[in-house]
Design a protein around this motif. Sequence first.
Motif, PDB file in Angstrom:
ATOM      1  N   ALA A  72       0.879  -1.172   0.000  1.00  0.00           N
ATOM      2  CA  ALA A  72       0.000   0.000   0.000  1.00  0.00           C
ATOM      3  C   ALA A  72       0.915   1.219   0.000  1.00  0.00           C
ATOM      4  N   THR A  73       0.688   2.118  -0.939  1.00  0.00           N
ATOM      5  CA  THR A  73       1.567   3.269  -1.155  1.00  0.00           C
ATOM      6  C   THR A  73       0.753   4.549  -1.096  1.00  0.00           C
ATOM      7  N   VAL A  74       1.300   5.559  -0.429  1.00  0.00           N
ATOM      8  CA  VAL A  74       0.631   6.855  -0.357  1.00  0.00           C
ATOM      9  C   VAL A  74       1.356   7.847  -1.272  1.00  0.00           C
ATOM     10  N   ILE A 102       3.979   0.464   2.631  1.00  0.00           N
ATOM     11  CA  ILE A 102       4.121  -0.652   3.566  1.00  0.00           C
ATOM     12  C   ILE A 102       3.688  -1.932   2.861  1.00  0.00           C
ATOM     13  N   GLU A 103       4.201  -3.047   3.354  1.00  0.00           N
ATOM     14  CA  GLU A 103       3.742  -4.343   2.870  1.00  0.00           C
ATOM     15  C   GLU A 103       2.588  -4.781   3.751  1.00  0.00           C
ATOM     16  N   CYS A 104       1.503  -5.218   3.116  1.00  0.00           N
ATOM     17  CA  CYS A 104       0.273  -5.513   3.854  1.00  0.00           C
ATOM     18  C   CYS A 104       0.096  -6.982   4.205  1.00  0.00           C
ATOM     19  N   GLY A 105       0.639  -7.864   3.456  1.00  0.00           N
ATOM     20  CA  GLY A 105       0.349  -9.272   3.662  1.00  0.00           C
ATOM     21  C   GLY A 105      -0.818  -9.694   2.792  1.00  0.00           C
ATOM     22  N   PRO A 106      -1.024 -10.992   2.662  1.00  0.00           N
ATOM     23  CA  PRO A 106      -2.014 -11.483   1.707  1.00  0.00           C
ATOM     24  C   PRO A 106      -3.478 -11.279   2.106  1.00  0.00           C
ATOM     25  N   VAL A 107      -3.768 -11.114   3.389  1.00  0.00           N
ATOM     26  CA  VAL A 107      -5.173 -11.016   3.796  1.00  0.00           C
ATOM     27  C   VAL A 107      -5.572  -9.646   4.323  1.00  0.00           C
ATOM     28  N   ALA A 108      -4.613  -8.770   4.592  1.00  0.00           N
ATOM     29  CA  ALA A 108      -4.928  -7.452   5.143  1.00  0.00           C
ATOM     30  C   ALA A 108      -5.484  -6.537   4.058  1.00  0.00           C
ATOM     31  N   ASP A 109      -6.338  -5.629   4.454  1.00  0.00           N
ATOM     32  CA  ASP A 109      -6.884  -4.624   3.548  1.00  0.00           C
ATOM     33  C   ASP A 109      -5.840  -3.512   3.386  1.00  0.00           C
ATOM     34  N   PRO A 110      -5.368  -3.264   2.160  1.00  0.00           N
ATOM     35  CA  PRO A 110      -4.322  -2.248   1.961  1.00  0.00           C
ATOM     36  C   PRO A 110      -4.721  -0.860   2.452  1.00  0.00           C
ATOM     37  N   LEU A 111      -5.961  -0.444   2.209  1.00  0.00           N
ATOM     38  CA  LEU A 111      -6.421   0.879   2.632  1.00  0.00           C
ATOM     39  C   LEU A 111      -6.376   1.020   4.151  1.00  0.00           C
ATOM     40  N   SER A 112      -6.934   0.060   4.854  1.00  0.00           N
ATOM     41  CA  SER A 112      -6.941   0.108   6.321  1.00  0.00           C
ATOM     42  C   SER A 112      -5.533   0.040   6.883  1.00  0.00           C
ATOM     43  N   SER A 113      -4.707  -0.806   6.293  1.00  0.00           N
ATOM     44  CA  SER A 113      -3.324  -0.952   6.768  1.00  0.00           C
ATOM     45  C   SER A 113      -2.553   0.350   6.619  1.00  0.00           C
ATOM     46  N   ALA A 115      -3.790   3.458   6.334  1.00  0.00           N
ATOM     47  CA  ALA A 115      -4.348   4.478   7.230  1.00  0.00           C
ATOM     48  C   ALA A 115      -3.861   4.268   8.656  1.00  0.00           C
ATOM     49  N   ARG A 116      -3.854   3.036   9.112  1.00  0.00           N
ATOM     50  CA  ARG A 116      -3.378   2.727  10.468  1.00  0.00           C
ATOM     51  C   ARG A 116      -1.894   3.074  10.605  1.00  0.00           C
ATOM     52  N   TRP A 117      -1.088   2.750   9.591  1.00  0.00           N
ATOM     53  CA  TRP A 117       0.350   3.048   9.613  1.00  0.00           C
ATOM     54  C   TRP A 117       0.603   4.556   9.684  1.00  0.00           C
ATOM     55  N   LEU A 118      -0.227   5.328   8.970  1.00  0.00           N
ATOM     56  CA  LEU A 118      -0.074   6.784   8.962  1.00  0.00           C
ATOM     57  C   LEU A 118      -0.746   7.457  10.147  1.00  0.00           C
ATOM     58  N   GLY A 119      -1.608   6.728  10.850  1.00  0.00           N
ATOM     59  CA  GLY A 119      -2.315   7.296  11.995  1.00  0.00           C
ATOM     60  C   GLY A 119      -3.416   8.253  11.590  1.00  0.00           C
ATOM     61  N   ILE A 120      -4.080   7.968  10.493  1.00  0.00           N
ATOM     62  CA  ILE A 120      -5.170   8.821  10.010  1.00  0.00           C
ATOM     63  C   ILE A 120      -6.390   7.949   9.709  1.00  0.00           C
ATOM     64  N   GLY A 121      -7.521   8.587   9.485  1.00  0.00           N
ATOM     65  CA  GLY A 121      -8.729   7.863   9.093  1.00  0.00           C
ATOM     66  C   GLY A 121      -8.635   7.430   7.640  1.00  0.00           C
ATOM     67  N   SER A 122      -9.137   6.248   7.330  1.00  0.00           N
ATOM     68  CA  SER A 122      -9.054   5.737   5.960  1.00  0.00           C
ATOM     69  C   SER A 122      -9.857   6.588   4.980  1.00  0.00           C
ATOM     70  N   ASN A 123     -10.804   7.386   5.498  1.00  0.00           N
ATOM     71  CA  ASN A 123     -11.591   8.258   4.624  1.00  0.00           C
ATOM     72  C   ASN A 123     -10.746   9.385   4.021  1.00  0.00           C
ATOM     73  N   ARG A 124      -9.559   9.626   4.547  1.00  0.00           N
ATOM     74  CA  ARG A 124      -8.672  10.673   4.007  1.00  0.00           C
ATOM     75  C   ARG A 124      -7.856  10.182   2.816  1.00  0.00           C
ATOM     76  N   LEU A 125      -7.851   8.879   2.579  1.00  0.00           N
ATOM     77  CA  LEU A 125      -7.070   8.304   1.480  1.00  0.00           C
ATOM     78  C   LEU A 125      -7.993   8.011   0.294  1.00  0.00           C
ATOM     79  N   GLU A 126      -7.617   8.535  -0.857  1.00  0.00           N
ATOM     80  CA  GLU A 126      -8.409   8.328  -2.067  1.00  0.00           C
ATOM     81  C   GLU A 126      -7.712   7.299  -2.954  1.00  0.00           C
ATOM     82  N   PRO A 127      -8.406   6.202  -3.302  1.00  0.00           N
ATOM     83  CA  PRO A 127      -7.787   5.196  -4.181  1.00  0.00           C
ATOM     84  C   PRO A 127      -7.401   5.813  -5.526  1.00  0.00           C
TER      85      PRO A 127
END
Length: 187
Positions: A72-74, A102-113, A115-127
Amino acid sequence: RVRPPARPIRLAGPCSQLNQALMELGATVCKPANPDCANCPVSSSCQAFALGSPEDFPQKAARPVVTPRILATVIWSHRQRWLLHRRSDDSVNGGFWEFPNIECGPVADPLSSLARWLGIGSNRLEPLGQIRHSITRYRFIQHLYCLTGDEVITPPGGEVRWVTRSELDSLALTGAHRRVVTRYLTS
């Protein structure tokens, strides 16, 4: 019948002629399936022929197992600048610059991962899209997300730097991240 060890063949002349002759020999006589050893001009020096099993050669190494990897890349912009992260010197592509990821792993949601890594809400990230690329046995799917705004958050770890579009063109970026610049930051 066992043959005595053969003396090495010694040839003189241009290498290109030898290469061409060996390719012709492989294409017409020493084929992987059904080699024609009876008509081979070098069978007296051939170990596969001496062992009586020319079909078993060459022995190919097993292909490495292909490993999928999800990133997952910002793509973070702030006042006409983009945030880049420098890879540590002891890592693959050490010293190269890239967008924070970051590397998310095969089952993690890239968006949630992300957002959590950056410490922000996932609604701030636009695909933004995906980039697929390979390095040796790894098959990467890189999920890209856009982040804008006046609040500047420092992503965890490593050297980071805000750069202009012209600086992006002059920095050493990894191949995949250079594709991100070409594909998504052309305007």
